[in-house]
Design an enzyme around this catalytic site. Sequence first.
Site, mmCIF file in Angstrom:
data_model
loop_
_atom_site.group_PDB
_atom_site.id
_atom_site.type_symbol
_atom_site.label_atom_id
_atom_site.label_comp_id
_atom_site.label_asym_id
_atom_site.label_seq_id
_atom_site.Cartn_x
_atom_site.Cartn_y
_atom_site.Cartn_z
ATOM 1 N NE ARG A 27 -11.244 -8.881 14.451
ATOM 2 C CZ ARG A 27 -10.371 -9.671 15.064
ATOM 3 N NH1 ARG A 27 -9.464 -9.158 15.856
ATOM 4 N NH2 ARG A 27 -10.411 -10.973 14.891
ATOM 5 C CD1 TRP A 74 -13.458 -9.658 4.911
ATOM 6 C CD2 TRP A 74 -13.094 -11.862 4.817
ATOM 7 N NE1 TRP A 74 -12.603 -9.899 3.860
ATOM 8 C CE2 TRP A 74 -12.367 -11.239 3.776
ATOM 9 C CE3 TRP A 74 -13.021 -13.252 4.956
ATOM 10 C CZ2 TRP A 74 -11.575 -11.960 2.888
ATOM 11 C CZ3 TRP A 74 -12.235 -13.969 4.072
ATOM 12 C CH2 TRP A 74 -11.529 -13.323 3.050
ATOM 13 C CG ASN A 99 -15.154 -14.159 14.524
ATOM 14 O OD1 ASN A 99 -16.170 -13.759 13.959
ATOM 15 N ND2 ASN A 99 -14.433 -13.400 15.323
ATOM 16 C CD GLU A 482 4.815 -4.087 2.847
ATOM 17 O OE1 GLU A 482 3.976 -3.443 3.527
ATOM 18 O OE2 GLU A 482 4.693 -5.308 2.611
ATOM 19 C CE LYS A 486 1.488 -1.724 3.572
ATOM 20 N NZ LYS A 486 1.372 -3.162 3.379
ATOM 21 C CD GLU A 489 -2.199 -4.076 1.548
ATOM 22 O OE1 GLU A 489 -2.778 -5.083 1.988
ATOM 23 O OE2 GLU A 489 -1.140 -3.644 2.041
ATOM 24 C CG HIS A 505 16.087 -13.474 -16.718
ATOM 25 N ND1 HIS A 505 16.855 -14.138 -17.647
ATOM 26 C CD2 HIS A 505 16.953 -12.928 -15.836
ATOM 27 C CE1 HIS A 505 18.128 -14.023 -17.328
ATOM 28 N NE2 HIS A 505 18.218 -13.286 -16.236
#
Length: 609
Positions: A27, A74, A99, A482, A486, A489, A505
């Site tokens: 997590r 976290w 949390n 996506e 990936k 991250e 552009h």
Amino acid sequence: MCGIVGALARRDIVPILIDGLKRLEYRGYDSAGVAVLDSGQLKRVRSTGRVSELAREVAATGLTGTLGIAHTRWATHGVPSVRNAHPHQSSNEMVVVHNGIIENHEFLRQFLQAQNYIFESDTDTEVIAHLVHFHGRQEPDLGRAFRTALGQLEGAYSIALISRSYPDLLLAARKGSPLLLGLGEGETFLASDAAALIAHTRRMLYLEDGDVVEITPAGYRVMTLQGEPLNRQERISHLSPETAELGLYDHYMQKEIAEQPRALTDTVEPILARGFTPDLFGVGAQACFSGVRNVLLLACGTSYHAALVACYWVEAIARMPCRAEIASEYRYRTSVPDPETLVITISQSGETADTLAALKHAQSLGMHHSLAICNVPESSLVRQSTLSFLTRAGMEIGVASTKAFTTQLVALFALAVTLAKTRQVLTEGAEAAYFDALRRLPNKVQHVLNLEPQLRLWAERFCRKQHALFLGRGAHYPIALEGSLKLKEISYIHAEAYAAGELKHGPLALVDAEMPVVAVAPNDDLLEKLKSNLQEVRARGGELYVLADNDSHFSPSEGIHVIRLPDHEGILSPVVHVVPLQLLAYHTACLRGADVDKPRNLAKSVTVE
């Protein structure tokens, strides 16, 4: 985002707490801690390292006990440090883990400081411990003092608390952040995720928003904030402890990429068995689908990219207006509600705070036709939606989503076809072709996985870069998004994605020999236009990396690297084309020495805004 584990038993629960934290590492966290009642004293051990380091410190202290709580944090309020790690305590009397976010913590801190409470951390959580202690000085029943304190908290939370003066009591509460009980023989566990407890029990009881629970050796009591009793249904979890085992793989992300053919097969199976029928999505789906006239998709991160692909499918196949919105933005803007909208939420965990809040907002506006696409049957998102489709990806531990994404796409494709059939705009020939495409899909993905050595060679070039561009057109533009996500991250390479026609552009200004450009190049109606866009890259000295269908006639040359995928898979091509992007990101991150499964600053289940 954080993880909670708690236990009250007749045996030493320290190994259970540590094991639970290890199972919640996926997590995401930056510190961890454990507290138990040991020989009548509250004892804490906290660490900013991994849970394995915490386990060594716990073993060195000889910590034991039959009542305890543990946490992986976290950071939100206060930097990662031992002083900010949970559990937090008050006056050596009670400890708490939490949390979520207490939004009025500054006001409460000032109030408690005026009562001579001394704060040791920068967190919002510490106010909970002091506030319960403050009310406990005036209220002999700790449960009532706990509920009184909860009534003063604003924000989202799941909380667990133990006290030195109550050696047989574990208190907990949930509001907006997941929390569940694990029920054993003569012992009761507490966790924010069933994965933490599955090695000890399959009997789970999922708390609802507003629930407060008191756990004693006799069992548990669930109640409202006012102390009124509540009944919650016990469920049997179908998670398997083996799904959390790494096996022969180096990382969970690698394992989960490789598991995609099986995950797709499992997700496709009920569709092939039943056909494109509304009952795939739950009781009442037939009436719902017949009555809605447009679709709204709400999601975050990778799930939002799945929603963007679904927009192309719903409009092309079902011929219904469809839009996708980032869940965290949707509820903060003025929108025009339509009660005949089908609101679709997408989340791997089903606990994504922004997505849950967006669903509640849509429902508050009168849009009550809701469908959850989710991987966790017991999740809050599924329970709060009228309809659902459960992807069968199995437990996903790596922070960077892979098999959850491809199974979400399958679910959304089945929905688009089912809507088309319900609206009588689907021909028999098209339906048969879609069936065949779903049957072929797992084998097509396996074919792409067999190309892994070629993608590893690409990664050897990418690992030395600092920036990258990803290009796609049509339904493959979200796949480029996506792929970009990936890479950034898990490898920490700055990456951006654009619809290829937008290159001229502005983004073309970035292109030079040091900027690799990845192109998703299926053999579809937009291929020739994409080729023209790629010529713009080569004319500026850019290095091209092209993922081309076998029948798209792309040839490698100076500055153009090509990996050939299977022949074009038609409308399901986005599912096939995302897999090599996952592998590219994975191997690039490995070569850069990154912690692939636990990228810095990120968490798997984002349960705070």
